[in-house]
Motif scaffolding. Sequence first.
Motif, PDB file in Angstrom:
ATOM      1  N   ASP A   1       0.855  -0.981   0.066  1.00 39.38           N
ATOM      2  CA  ASP A   1       0.024   0.001  -0.126  1.00 39.38           C
ATOM      3  C   ASP A   1       1.072   1.139  -0.168  1.00 39.38           C
ATOM      4  OD1 ASP A   1      -1.785   1.852   0.404  1.00 39.38           O
ATOM      5  OD2 ASP A   1      -2.718   1.246   1.981  1.00 39.38           O
ATOM      6  N   LEU A   2       1.367   1.554  -1.096  1.00 38.59           N
ATOM      7  CA  LEU A   2       2.412   2.442  -1.328  1.00 38.59           C
ATOM      8  C   LEU A   2       2.071   3.917  -1.634  1.00 38.59           C
ATOM      9  CD1 LEU A   2       5.749   2.715  -1.653  1.00 38.59           C
ATOM     10  CD2 LEU A   2       5.335   1.995  -4.018  1.00 38.59           C
ATOM     11  N   ASN A   3       2.689   5.003  -1.192  1.00 37.27           N
ATOM     12  CA  ASN A   3       2.343   6.240  -1.608  1.00 37.27           C
ATOM     13  C   ASN A   3       3.953   7.018  -1.611  1.00 37.27           C
ATOM     14  OD1 ASN A   3      -0.475   6.878  -0.816  1.00 37.27           O
ATOM     15  ND2 ASN A   3       0.019   5.552   0.937  1.00 37.27           N
ATOM     16  N   ILE A   4       4.170   7.449  -2.936  1.00 36.73           N
ATOM     17  CA  ILE A   4       5.244   8.280  -3.051  1.00 36.73           C
ATOM     18  C   ILE A   4       4.978   9.754  -3.797  1.00 36.73           C
ATOM     19  CG2 ILE A   4       7.426   8.327  -4.621  1.00 36.73           C
ATOM     20  CD1 ILE A   4       7.127   5.404  -5.089  1.00 36.73           C
ATOM     21  N   GLN A   5       5.659  10.635  -3.237  1.00 37.47           N
ATOM     22  CA  GLN A   5       5.285  11.987  -3.580  1.00 37.47           C
ATOM     23  C   GLN A   5       6.664  12.964  -3.710  1.00 37.47           C
ATOM     24  OE1 GLN A   5       1.517  14.084  -2.224  1.00 37.47           O
ATOM     25  NE2 GLN A   5       3.097  15.591  -1.360  1.00 37.47           N
ATOM     26  N   LEU A   6       6.769  13.697  -4.688  1.00 42.88           N
ATOM     27  CA  LEU A   6       7.856  14.755  -4.708  1.00 42.88           C
ATOM     28  C   LEU A   6       7.271  16.088  -5.113  1.00 42.88           C
ATOM     29  CD1 LEU A   6      10.982  15.103  -5.260  1.00 42.88           C
ATOM     30  CD2 LEU A   6      10.476  14.718  -7.996  1.00 42.88           C
ATOM     31  N   SER A   7       7.586  16.831  -4.296  1.00 42.50           N
ATOM     32  CA  SER A   7       6.922  18.240  -4.502  1.00 42.50           C
ATOM     33  C   SER A   7       8.077  19.459  -4.303  1.00 42.50           C
ATOM     34  CB  SER A   7       6.011  18.508  -3.069  1.00 42.50           C
ATOM     35  OG  SER A   7       6.582  18.491  -1.999  1.00 42.50           O
ATOM     36  N   TYR A   8       7.422  20.544  -4.902  1.00 32.80           N
ATOM     37  CA  TYR A   8       8.322  21.771  -4.751  1.00 32.80           C
ATOM     38  C   TYR A   8       7.350  22.798  -4.368  1.00 32.80           C
ATOM     39  CZ  TYR A   8      10.446  25.838  -6.940  1.00 32.80           C
ATOM     40  OH  TYR A   8      10.960  27.050  -7.004  1.00 32.80           O
ATOM     41  N   SER A   9       8.044  23.871  -3.355  1.00 32.39           N
ATOM     42  CA  SER A   9       7.065  24.808  -2.609  1.00 32.39           C
ATOM     43  C   SER A   9       8.274  26.129  -2.908  1.00 32.39           C
ATOM     44  CB  SER A   9       6.965  24.659  -1.521  1.00 32.39           C
ATOM     45  OG  SER A   9       6.334  25.721  -0.545  1.00 32.39           O
ATOM     46  N   ASP A  10       7.565  27.143  -3.239  1.00 32.78           N
ATOM     47  CA  ASP A  10       8.484  28.520  -3.159  1.00 32.78           C
ATOM     48  C   ASP A  10       7.330  29.458  -2.827  1.00 32.78           C
ATOM     49  OD1 ASP A  10      10.395  30.180  -4.015  1.00 32.78           O
ATOM     50  OD2 ASP A  10       9.795  30.584  -5.827  1.00 32.78           O
ATOM     51  N   ILE A  11       7.859  30.233  -1.890  1.00 35.37           N
ATOM     52  CA  ILE A  11       6.944  31.354  -1.343  1.00 35.37           C
ATOM     53  C   ILE A  11       8.135  32.366  -1.267  1.00 35.37           C
ATOM     54  CG2 ILE A  11       5.714  32.322   0.833  1.00 35.37           C
ATOM     55  CD1 ILE A  11       5.702  29.272   1.624  1.00 35.37           C
ATOM     56  N   THR A  12       7.682  33.583  -1.869  1.00 32.60           N
ATOM     57  CA  THR A  12       8.302  34.957  -1.968  1.00 32.60           C
ATOM     58  C   THR A  12       7.425  36.252  -1.177  1.00 32.60           C
ATOM     59  OG1 THR A  12       7.980  35.441  -4.142  1.00 32.60           O
ATOM     60  CG2 THR A  12       9.999  33.894  -3.504  1.00 32.60           C
ATOM     61  N   ASN A  13       8.214  37.044  -0.968  1.00 38.92           N
ATOM     62  CA  ASN A  13       7.446  38.500  -0.665  1.00 38.92           C
ATOM     63  C   ASN A  13       8.565  39.349  -1.108  1.00 38.92           C
ATOM     64  OD1 ASN A  13       6.254  40.610   0.497  1.00 38.92           O
ATOM     65  ND2 ASN A  13       7.182  40.258   2.724  1.00 38.92           N
ATOM     66  N   GLU A  14       8.039  40.144  -2.208  1.00 40.12           N
ATOM     67  CA  GLU A  14       8.839  41.205  -2.808  1.00 40.12           C
ATOM     68  C   GLU A  14       8.178  42.449  -2.107  1.00 40.12           C
ATOM     69  OE1 GLU A  14      10.496  42.652  -7.115  1.00 40.12           O
ATOM     70  OE2 GLU A  14       9.063  40.832  -6.863  1.00 40.12           O
TER      71      GLU A  14
END
Length: 704
Positions: free
Chosen positions: A333-346
């Motif tokens: 019962d397999l779960n694989i996850q690849l993710s990218y997160s980018d938070i910026t305040n200009e």
Amino acid sequence: MGLGTLEHFKKIVLGSAALAVLSGSGFAWAQDATATIEEETVDDNQQVIVEETTGGMTALQRIVVGAGVEKVAIDTPQSVTVVDQQDLDNLQATEITDIADNVVGLNATGGTGALGQAFNIRGIGAPESGGEEGRVIINVDGVSKYFEQYRMGGLFTDPELYKQVEVLRGPASSTLYGAGALGGVINFVTKDASDFIGEDQNTVLRLKGSYETNGGDYLGQAILAHRFNEHAEILVMGNYRNTGDYETGDGTEVEGLEVAAPNGLAKGTFTFGENMEQRLRISYQQYTGGATDQAYSQTFDQPAFGDIDERVITDKTAIIAYENVASDNPWLDLNIQLSYSDITNEQTQDGGSDLFNSTFGYESYQFNIDNTFEYVGENFENYLTIGSQTIKQERTRDGSDSPTHAEGTDFTTGFYAQNEFIWNEKLTVITGARVDYRELTPAINDVQPFGVPDYDNWAFSPKIAALYKFNDNFGIFGSVAQTQRIPTLDEVYDTIGSDPYNPQHYGLDVENSLNYEAGFAISKYDLLQAGDSFQLKTTGFYNDIQDLITDNGREAFPRYENIDDAEIYGVEVELSYTSDLFYSNAGYSLVRGNNLTTGGYLNDVAPDEFFFTIGKSMPEYGIDFGWTSRFVAAQDEVDTRDPSEAFNVHDIYLNWIPQDGPMLGWEARFRIDNIFNEQYQEYLEGFPSKGRTFRVSLVKQFGW
């Protein structure tokens, strides 16, 4: 009739009046007041007899997926609340922290505007504080989200993106999500195409508009859900929300919080393989909050900090995930996850310092993998989950030499195992342990010159939790868990008012806590009338915290240090009732926090609170309406924070969702918050709250 186990709930068949999605008009519209429940029994001749009865579904009977093996909330041996789609719709939430009003032990902290949002669980969680990283973990579809900047909030998103929020209070979830999660975990789940598409439809277009009188807030939304075939579907959502300045109960105008925020979500879900049990999910979501002439401070009402000419917050999340349930193979019962997160305040300000003309950011890559091994015997079930989580985060500060936003790299990896044993559908025992390793590497700049050393450490978090059901009506539960939280980039490398070479900055110890929980749960059916449902869950907790890392203030030296001993303890009560006559939810929270070293108080503990909702669903007319009240005590057990006054606030709502006829596909919702125009301010928020507010939303859904 016993409804305690998950299998009972998997047999629930909701009538067409109770679940609007069956008629193609969208989400569940009412409080699930009635449902047809199939109860299997065996007669003397070993023949299976299926009996159908009408029963109620309450908030404590919702399914929890984030605590391990799926289970009903009331049968989870920890304190957990599930906020579902109908709750979000009833709230007509403008800010993501609006969900905290009716969740036991959860409070909003920080500002009232879209860019000042943060959460507090059981006295853990402060606005714009680097020391809160890891104590309260926030996940969006399994992706860890965190942002810290001076006078800014920590979560930038829109409530319209989500269909469910799970609030897992206390340290029992440290095994799955992070060894230092003393406060708890908040899991946000985004919407799917299948949430909108009915059985006889392949394409749905859903349009929504909302307006709020106090501040002139408005929302425009379009959702397109399409099913290519039984194996592939896609959802595309676009929102535009504008939030403005508002008036408090006494007519005072709160200014400098206006935000214009386009945001959206695109998600594709594909199933394949034997029995169609393998799933590939690809999603991308983005929130962009833009503001001009906005107050610099978004967490406290402090005009002395001045205004920002322009500020743009961007929060991006991309995910590719694979699941394989493999029901025919108990070892997979397999779960694989690849993710990218980018938070910026200009942010920019003509003539301002570099602090006002800079870009602050967090960029993260994350990899999660876990597998559950199942072993089922004649009168027991056993589920062993083994997994790993790795996050590499880059923290940047372009244009500013402010020492309050330490730059650097945070590499954290963890390995965990959790075993759930269920005997005879009466006893559930969950054991688990997690090991985390964190390595911090400072960037080289004017305030962190070459020669500042790296920092690394280990954390270990074991636990055991158990629930015993004496019968279908009464059960007891308890847990013992240890958390260890490794210091963060802020705590190690923040250098304001300090010598960056002082070894005290690099000598912080790992924060330790030993935590106890115990409680009981009551379920009762046919209490006031045939088919009704009543649930009560009470949890007491005590956290003994050693080497708690505290913030002594921005000009103090050392700014962050371990204190010898602290404690947090309290009690939570949740109650739900549903019948054909009415439905009701209620909750009570009491939390105390003490600095045992100084004899003072911990600053971030919310005051006592009681809330309740009472409502009525009329499925035959498509109408649902109700009243909500909150009674919040004064908070005078404070150390360096100002005390707060007691208040009570009351709201009403009315929803109309026709189930047939020419208006099928329409939804109308009306709500009045703070009916009596109470002047008040939440203890953990830096601005006074809104006065009387009228909210209205209108939805039209097309399907073909």
